[in-house]
Design a protein around this motif. Sequence first.
Motif, PDB file in Angstrom:
ATOM      1  N   VAL A 107      37.487  39.481  39.521  1.00  0.00           N
ATOM      2  CA  VAL A 107      37.184  38.197  39.821  1.00  0.00           C
ATOM      3  C   VAL A 107      38.067  37.531  40.461  1.00  0.00           C
TER       4      VAL A 107
ATOM      5  N   PHE B  79      37.688  40.491  44.619  1.00  0.00           N
ATOM      6  CA  PHE B  79      38.763  42.178  45.527  1.00  0.00           C
ATOM      7  C   PHE B  79      37.990  43.460  44.622  1.00  0.00           C
TER       8      PHE B  79
ATOM      9  N   GLU C  21      47.481  41.311  34.003  1.00  0.00           N
ATOM     10  CA  GLU C  21      46.547  40.435  34.359  1.00  0.00           C
ATOM     11  C   GLU C  21      45.809  40.795  32.986  1.00  0.00           C
TER      12      GLU C  21
ATOM     13  N   GLU D  70      42.675  40.976  30.744  1.00  0.00           N
ATOM     14  CA  GLU D  70      40.732  40.399  31.392  1.00  0.00           C
ATOM     15  C   GLU D  70      40.093  40.811  30.524  1.00  0.00           C
TER      16      GLU D  70
ATOM     17  N   ASP E 205      44.384  44.009  35.293  1.00  0.00           N
ATOM     18  CA  ASP E 205      44.780  43.822  36.751  1.00  0.00           C
ATOM     19  C   ASP E 205      45.966  43.830  36.625  1.00  0.00           C
TER      20      ASP E 205
ATOM     21  N   LYS F 165      47.011  44.660  45.152  1.00  0.00           N
ATOM     22  CA  LYS F 165      45.574  45.020  44.122  1.00  0.00           C
ATOM     23  C   LYS F 165      45.248  46.713  43.555  1.00  0.00           C
TER      24      LYS F 165
ATOM     25  N   THR G 121      42.104  36.730  34.840  1.00  0.00           N
ATOM     26  CA  THR G 121      42.847  36.458  33.553  1.00  0.00           C
ATOM     27  C   THR G 121      43.175  35.407  33.333  1.00  0.00           C
TER      28      THR G 121
HETATM   29 MN    MN Z   1      43.131  39.586  37.763  1.00  0.00          MN
END
Ligand code: MN
Length: 232
Positions: free
Chosen positions: A32, A57, A83, A85, A114, A135, A204
Motif C-alpha cells: 500500500v 504497487f 520503510e 511496515e 519495504d 520498489k 510505512t
Molecule cells: Mn512502503
Amino acid sequence: MSGKLIFEARPPMTVAIANSEARYPVNRVFCVGRNYLAHASEMGVTVDKATQEPFYFMKDPSNVIASGSTVAYPPMSSNYHYEMEFVVAIGKAGFEVAEADADELIYGYACGLDMTRRDLQLKAREAGRPWDLGKNFEKSAVISPIVTRESVGTINEGAIELRVDGATKQSSDLNLLIWNVREIIAHLSKFYHLEPGDLIYTGTPEGVGPVVAGEKIEGSIANVGTIELTIA
Ligand code: MN
C-alpha cells in the motif's frame, strides 16, 4: 500439464512461522502506498480519505528475503531507504470481501521492510512512470517470521518502530493507518481474488530515510515481533 521443464523451476518463496516448523508459501506481494498522513506529508503529498482511494504497487515473490539477512547496497541507486511496515498474511481466499468479514481472511502478521531505491522511485513518480525500478528489486521485501492470528488475536493497533544502528528513526502506531487492515482487504479484494499466500505490506509511517553500507536496521511491532537487516 505435460512436457519436461527446460530448466529447474524456482521453488516457491516461503516465510518462517513463529513457534512452528511449518512455513508460509508466498503467492503475491501487495504494498500500500501512502497510508500514514505524516509519511505522505514528508513525501510532499496530501491524502484526503474522503476523496481518494488507496493505491498499490507490487513486488515479485522472488524479491522476498528473511529477517536477519545481510544484503548488498542495491545497484543503480545512491539513495537506498528503509520503510518499516506491518504485514498482513492472507490465509483464505476472498473476492469482494466485506469489511466485517475481512479479518477471517487473515492467517497472521509479520514485520516487513519495504526497501526502496528512493532516487529511482521519485524519478519515476516525477515522470508519471511505474515505480518498479524504485520498489521491486532483488531482496527488497524483507519479512520477519509470521505470528498467527490464532495465537495473537486480531491486531489493529500497537507501536511500530524502526532503529538504525540503535537510533530511533520511525515511531508510530498501527492505529494511525489511513486505511486500516479491514478497509484495505475490502478494497484490494475488489480488484483481485485474494488467495492464501498473498502478503500485504500496509504502508510505512513517517521517518523514512537512507541507509549505507555497514549499517544495521532493527524494527519492531507490538505483539508481532522484530525484524533485522544488515547492509553489507
Ligand atoms: Mn512502503
